[in-house]
Design a protein around this motif. Sequence first.
Motif, mmCIF file in Angstrom:
data_model
loop_
_atom_site.group_PDB
_atom_site.id
_atom_site.type_symbol
_atom_site.label_atom_id
_atom_site.label_comp_id
_atom_site.label_asym_id
_atom_site.label_seq_id
_atom_site.Cartn_x
_atom_site.Cartn_y
_atom_site.Cartn_z
ATOM 1 N N THR A 168 -65.492 -14.742 -2.279
ATOM 2 C CA THR A 168 -64.894 -15.831 -1.500
ATOM 3 C C THR A 168 -65.384 -17.186 -1.988
ATOM 4 O O THR A 168 -64.606 -18.149 -2.099
ATOM 5 C CB THR A 168 -65.241 -15.668 -0.008
ATOM 6 O OG1 THR A 168 -64.746 -14.410 0.448
ATOM 7 C CG2 THR A 168 -64.632 -16.785 0.820
ATOM 8 N N GLN A 198 -60.796 -12.134 0.884
ATOM 9 C CA GLN A 198 -61.360 -13.471 0.670
ATOM 10 C C GLN A 198 -60.872 -14.448 1.746
ATOM 11 O O GLN A 198 -61.642 -15.265 2.269
ATOM 12 C CB GLN A 198 -60.982 -14.006 -0.717
ATOM 13 C CG GLN A 198 -61.539 -13.213 -1.877
ATOM 14 C CD GLN A 198 -60.671 -12.020 -2.228
ATOM 15 O OE1 GLN A 198 -59.646 -11.764 -1.595
ATOM 16 N NE2 GLN A 198 -61.069 -11.276 -3.244
ATOM 17 N N TYR A 199 -59.572 -14.374 2.068
ATOM 18 C CA TYR A 199 -59.006 -15.280 3.076
ATOM 19 C C TYR A 199 -59.403 -14.886 4.497
ATOM 20 O O TYR A 199 -59.483 -15.735 5.385
ATOM 21 C CB TYR A 199 -57.478 -15.281 2.961
ATOM 22 C CG TYR A 199 -56.968 -15.853 1.662
ATOM 23 C CD1 TYR A 199 -56.990 -17.225 1.421
ATOM 24 C CD2 TYR A 199 -56.477 -15.015 0.659
ATOM 25 C CE1 TYR A 199 -56.533 -17.747 0.216
ATOM 26 C CE2 TYR A 199 -56.015 -15.527 -0.542
ATOM 27 C CZ TYR A 199 -56.048 -16.892 -0.758
ATOM 28 O OH TYR A 199 -55.593 -17.416 -1.947
ATOM 29 N N SER A 201 -62.259 -13.415 5.308
ATOM 30 C CA SER A 201 -63.710 -13.386 5.461
ATOM 31 C C SER A 201 -64.191 -14.412 6.486
ATOM 32 O O SER A 201 -63.542 -15.437 6.726
ATOM 33 C CB SER A 201 -64.389 -13.649 4.112
ATOM 34 O OG SER A 201 -64.119 -14.985 3.695
ATOM 35 N N PHE A 204 -64.591 -18.030 5.098
ATOM 36 C CA PHE A 204 -63.402 -18.872 4.987
ATOM 37 C C PHE A 204 -62.805 -19.184 6.359
ATOM 38 O O PHE A 204 -62.324 -20.289 6.597
ATOM 39 C CB PHE A 204 -62.363 -18.186 4.093
ATOM 40 C CG PHE A 204 -61.252 -19.106 3.675
ATOM 41 C CD1 PHE A 204 -61.493 -20.171 2.825
ATOM 42 C CD2 PHE A 204 -59.961 -18.910 4.139
ATOM 43 C CE1 PHE A 204 -60.465 -21.036 2.442
ATOM 44 C CE2 PHE A 204 -58.931 -19.766 3.755
ATOM 45 C CZ PHE A 204 -59.187 -20.831 2.909
#
Length: 245
Positions: A168, A198-199, A201, A204
């Motif tokens: 991330t 990643q988005y 997480s 974020f």
Amino acid sequence: MFIRDHRSFYSVGKMCELLRISRKSFYQWVNKDYSSKHPSIQRTLTIKEEIQRIYDQSKGRYGSCRIRITLRRSDIYLSRSYVARLMNRMGLKSILKKKFKATTDSRHDYPVAPNLLNREFRVEKLGSKWVSDITYIKVLNRWAYLTTVIDLADRQVIGWALSEDMTTENTVLKAWTNARNNRDIQKGFIFHSDRGSQYASNLFRNIFIKHCDAKQSMSRKGNCWDNAVAESFFKTIKYECLNHT
């Protein structure tokens, strides 16, 4: 000059005599310029020249669809099937695109944001709706990961990051920081992406928890059309540049 069938030769003079036409008329017919006397033929030749020029400029990457769009910019309006037919006659074929492997890992236990964007890709105000995605590219015989952030208002890539891993920190967070340095966001701002880890997480998502005027949006599961602008951008740069350079 002789004209031959499967049995014998016939002189031009003999054929003209039998058909009751003059030799002069025959040779005028043989040598006449079709393109100057038939506008439709001349137009087809002109179109073929344009198709060849566009094809050469794209280094063989444009197919009938993109060539048709480019022709329209020069006020030449043709159907895609007609352009494809002419390209086939000319022996022109676009470079075959490569298959892409998926980079989205949606198998995680993080919370998933609702699809607030809902495919509303037409936006007037800058900084009101952004879309993002991650893809892989080949760099010096190694795989790297490209993350981009696009503003739907002007379709510009306002933030990006290139990394050797898919953490991330090195992907979406760097791209987001780069985008925020380049452009402000409006009240009611929406940031849309797929459901990748990643988005989703905590690192974020904390961005949107701290910014109460900013909301996170995610595509429905397995639905690439919900993030079509970001997907289309990656397809274009891979098809027209990265895969052949």
